[in-house]
Enzyme design. Sequence first.
Site, PDB file in Angstrom:
ATOM      1  N   HIS A  62       0.839  -1.206   0.000  1.00  0.00           N
ATOM      2  CA  HIS A  62       0.000   0.000   0.000  1.00  0.00           C
ATOM      3  C   HIS A  62       0.872   1.253   0.000  1.00  0.00           C
ATOM      4  O   HIS A  62       1.904   1.289   0.655  1.00  0.00           O
ATOM      5  CB  HIS A  62      -0.932   0.012   1.224  1.00  0.00           C
ATOM      6  CG  HIS A  62      -2.134  -0.836   1.026  1.00  0.00           C
ATOM      7  ND1 HIS A  62      -3.348  -0.321   0.659  1.00  0.00           N
ATOM      8  CD2 HIS A  62      -2.299  -2.176   1.102  1.00  0.00           C
ATOM      9  CE1 HIS A  62      -4.217  -1.310   0.537  1.00  0.00           C
ATOM     10  NE2 HIS A  62      -3.602  -2.442   0.792  1.00  0.00           N
ATOM     11  N   SER A  79      -6.139   3.495  -5.875  1.00  0.00           N
ATOM     12  CA  SER A  79      -5.582   4.336  -4.816  1.00  0.00           C
ATOM     13  C   SER A  79      -5.727   5.821  -5.145  1.00  0.00           C
ATOM     14  O   SER A  79      -6.048   6.630  -4.273  1.00  0.00           O
ATOM     15  CB  SER A  79      -4.103   4.000  -4.573  1.00  0.00           C
ATOM     16  OG  SER A  79      -3.982   2.735  -3.970  1.00  0.00           O
ATOM     17  N   GLU A  82      -9.351   6.775  -4.570  1.00  0.00           N
ATOM     18  CA  GLU A  82      -9.675   6.752  -3.142  1.00  0.00           C
ATOM     19  C   GLU A  82      -9.062   7.950  -2.419  1.00  0.00           C
ATOM     20  O   GLU A  82      -9.746   8.628  -1.634  1.00  0.00           O
ATOM     21  CB  GLU A  82      -9.178   5.435  -2.525  1.00  0.00           C
ATOM     22  CG  GLU A  82      -9.968   4.232  -3.008  1.00  0.00           C
ATOM     23  CD  GLU A  82      -9.235   2.900  -2.900  1.00  0.00           C
ATOM     24  OE1 GLU A  82      -9.826   1.886  -3.312  1.00  0.00           O
ATOM     25  OE2 GLU A  82      -8.083   2.871  -2.424  1.00  0.00           O
ATOM     26  N   ILE A 115      -2.511   2.499   6.941  1.00  0.00           N
ATOM     27  CA  ILE A 115      -3.557   2.082   6.014  1.00  0.00           C
ATOM     28  C   ILE A 115      -4.906   2.354   6.651  1.00  0.00           C
ATOM     29  O   ILE A 115      -5.157   1.953   7.794  1.00  0.00           O
ATOM     30  CB  ILE A 115      -3.427   0.588   5.666  1.00  0.00           C
ATOM     31  CG1 ILE A 115      -2.069   0.319   5.012  1.00  0.00           C
ATOM     32  CG2 ILE A 115      -4.566   0.153   4.742  1.00  0.00           C
ATOM     33  CD1 ILE A 115      -1.729  -1.151   4.868  1.00  0.00           C
ATOM     34  N   ALA A 117      -9.159   2.803   5.185  1.00  0.00           N
ATOM     35  CA  ALA A 117     -10.127   2.904   4.084  1.00  0.00           C
ATOM     36  C   ALA A 117     -10.650   4.331   4.098  1.00  0.00           C
ATOM     37  O   ALA A 117     -11.377   4.718   5.011  1.00  0.00           O
ATOM     38  CB  ALA A 117     -11.256   1.893   4.273  1.00  0.00           C
ATOM     39  N   VAL A 118     -10.237   5.133   3.138  1.00  0.00           N
ATOM     40  CA  VAL A 118     -10.510   6.572   3.172  1.00  0.00           C
ATOM     41  C   VAL A 118     -11.888   6.962   2.650  1.00  0.00           C
ATOM     42  O   VAL A 118     -12.308   8.103   2.842  1.00  0.00           O
ATOM     43  CB  VAL A 118      -9.419   7.381   2.416  1.00  0.00           C
ATOM     44  CG1 VAL A 118      -8.056   7.174   3.051  1.00  0.00           C
ATOM     45  CG2 VAL A 118      -9.395   7.026   0.937  1.00  0.00           C
TER      46      VAL A 118
END
Length: 165
Positions: A62, A79, A82, A115, A117-118
């Site tokens: 990531h 990515s 996101e 990390i 989850a945005v």
Amino acid sequence: MQRAEFVERYGGVFEHSPFIAERAYDAGTITEPLGASSVHEAMAAIFRSASAEERLGVLRAHPDLAGKLAIAGELTEDSKREQAGAGLDRLSADEHARFTELNTAYVEKFGFPFIIAVKGLTKDDILAAFGSRISNSRDQEFDTACQQVEKIARLRLESLLPETH
């Protein structure tokens, strides 16, 4: 769906880790019709059963949030989308410096990038999570990061697959 097509289409759901899609397909747990829930369940089971070293590799695949890859335009499309959705592509110089500082401290402490989850989060939400999670133990944070990886994979699958009932 043939294995090669499945891996091509869903191999990036777990960031740069097509082995998860390969193993899920090979285990016979991927069944038609494909739905986000069933595919996620099969792939998450493979991720959870992977060795700690393999899971660490997935975490390390990531990118840093608002990091060097983002600046260089080298994020995966998932990515990029996101991070942009959370406004990380529109940081002020001071905000970018703060993200860089936090990313560096986090990686130095834990050995893998922060990390989260945005989706649905703002940059302030993300900074607050950084602040609270940096005090976790490595084991706590490894578990939290793995949970976030699974959440990211779920969100990615939901954007790719209809739900089946």
